[in-house]
Design an enzyme around this catalytic site. Sequence first.
Site, PDB file in Angstrom:
ATOM      1  N   SER A 287      -3.768  12.978   3.979  1.00 48.16           N
ATOM      2  CA  SER A 287      -5.104  13.578   4.097  1.00 48.16           C
ATOM      3  C   SER A 287      -5.768  13.422   5.453  1.00 48.16           C
ATOM      4  CB  SER A 287      -6.018  13.007   3.004  1.00 48.16           C
ATOM      5  OG  SER A 287      -5.589  13.437   1.731  1.00 48.16           O
ATOM      6  N   THR A 288      -5.304  12.531   6.312  1.00 46.41           N
ATOM      7  CA  THR A 288      -5.882  12.470   7.655  1.00 46.41           C
ATOM      8  C   THR A 288      -5.667  13.791   8.393  1.00 46.41           C
ATOM      9  OG1 THR A 288      -3.838  11.462   8.490  1.00 46.41           O
ATOM     10  CG2 THR A 288      -5.632   9.969   7.891  1.00 46.41           C
TER      11      THR A 288
END
Length: 681
Positions: A287-288
């Site tokens: 998700s970064t």
Amino acid sequence: MDKNYKMRLALIFFLVTGAAVILVGRLINLQLVRGKELSEKALFQRLKIEQVMAERGRILDRNGKELAISIPTPAVYADPGVIKAPEKVAKELAAILETSEEDILKILKTDSRFVWLTRKLPMEKKDELNKLKLSGIRIISLPRRFYPEGTLAASTLGIAGIDNQGLEGLEFTYERYLAGEPGVFQVEKDLVGREIPVGFKEKTLPKDGVDIYLSIDSVIQHIAERELAKAMLENKAKQGILIAMEPKSGEILALAQFPSFNPNDFTKSNLDVRKNKAITESFEPGSTFKVFVAAAAIEEGIIAPETIVFDPSSYKVGDRLIRCSSIYGHGQETFLESLERSCNPIFAKLAAEDMDQKMLYKYLKGFNFGEKTGIDFAGEAAGILKPLEKLNQVEWANIGFGQGIAVTPLQLVTAMSAIANDGYLPKPVLVKRYHTNGQTIEKEPEILRQVISKETAQTVRMMLRSVVVNGSGKRADIPGFPVAGKTGTAQVAEKGGYAKDRFVVSFLGYAPADDPQIVVLVALADPQTERNLGGVIAAPVFKEFTSQALQHIGVRTRSSTAGQVVVPNLIGVTREEAVKELTKIGLRGTIKGDGSKVTNQEPKAGSLVETYATVILNCTLQGEKETPRFIGMTLNDAQKLALSRGINLKVKGDGIVASQMPEPGSMILSEDVVEITCIPR
């Protein structure tokens, strides 16, 4: 005189004459034709050439602290030609050199006049060997690489071999600077090796290696390694990486990985431990990566923080079902909230349907994904980003939330530096300057390109601050140093799919949020805890490290009352305009209900709140009401509350309410039913 006698005399005459002619011819050839050549060869045979080693340059941190130096080390060699009793000598040497008699005897029986016995004799053994006074055994001093700080930044510094040559890391990358140029000593000697007093002599002095100064701050590096090791042990993780970078210059302040090794005794470690995995290996970021997809979409005007989106429980693309972290989905929300909650379906749809893939690909390349950053370190990996024409819709959906693409930790930190640096992507730097010929050569910061506009970068920074204040990154926030960033929890790719019980948890962020001074990535692989989430495991490590690093570099804390804003009156304003107005002043709007206009708000208009605080916007339809929280109540109390609110209940079980649907806070109409499930006390 008979005839035979005369013939013998003639034969002898011709033989003597022929021999004389040959001898004279040979002399003419040696003296006149080849005289110069043979004279030079004779001189060369008498000349003994010895190489004089150059002093290897030091490696120092940005403040001049020595991280790698060369120290004189005793070394032992033998001249087997003068050793009378090799068996006896081998026996006496074995105990001191800690080598078998057989191996030493084999060396001593060679025909060479010079053989090494050891190039690293412990200092305490030197006196012991001298006392033996062994004929043919000599001790000399050789330079050996030494790392005063032991394991500190070991995978970055690398190692040097027995001949003081760089083998790995910066020792290898900067070998041509560090090694210097050896000198040469030529002297004319006789057959037994004695120097000829009036013979030829010539000496060329060596040029010592260059000192190089890293961008790394050894104090910040110590903090990074300590906090990373602590987190690794607490969470029983297998590997960990922490990188800290100055966003404007691209200078790396710390690059830590765990487990590590001691370069002073590197033979006890394996190559896998010695690799600098932050630079030379890649992983799926999870998700970064949503940060950069969001930045591209906002830059192209496809979406904005206040845009209303719908987060279902799952999103189907091709044969793939991409699920939300909430089993019911988050329903209607703003794009900002979808980043705070890290909603995979929203970003999968954004990348697979809402955006032009050619355009998105351009931005990913602009952030340097799928390309080497050009850092001054040998063996840098480029990561994995398939060619545009080979990516299908399912793969684009995966890329939207950080799967199906591999990046190096260095690439992530550099890309986030572009967000923190008004859209300008810096070239990462490990060597800040080097010292040669009495001069210091400073490396100037280099900007590779501007990826997004300053306005887009500011918008994304506002969103990342809100992720920390209101979303999954709360554990990363630091009192006095406002933090912005994004959490990540990525499944580990295995052959044929993804491991169900293996994760890389991470937090990628910067601080202070209003004036970024440091960008940090914390990533831990395979933690063995109940909640393997980036916001739970990696975010606290970011907090502990970054707070200490900022204090060390002299960044002043912010006042607790700074950054407060007044909540405007939004009642009667359309839901879209209300969210947009809040976003402009640095607040976050959360919508409840399906109405087109705001009917109520909390906090009330005129309230003084911190920047990035949440304002709840109730947009109710006629007859609509908010679902109260029944969870934790007894069945009797839940029924009483429902009756007082005019809510229809559907009950399963008896005892204490364990779950409810719709969730607390959801807006329902009078005819809607709330289902509650009870469990025995």
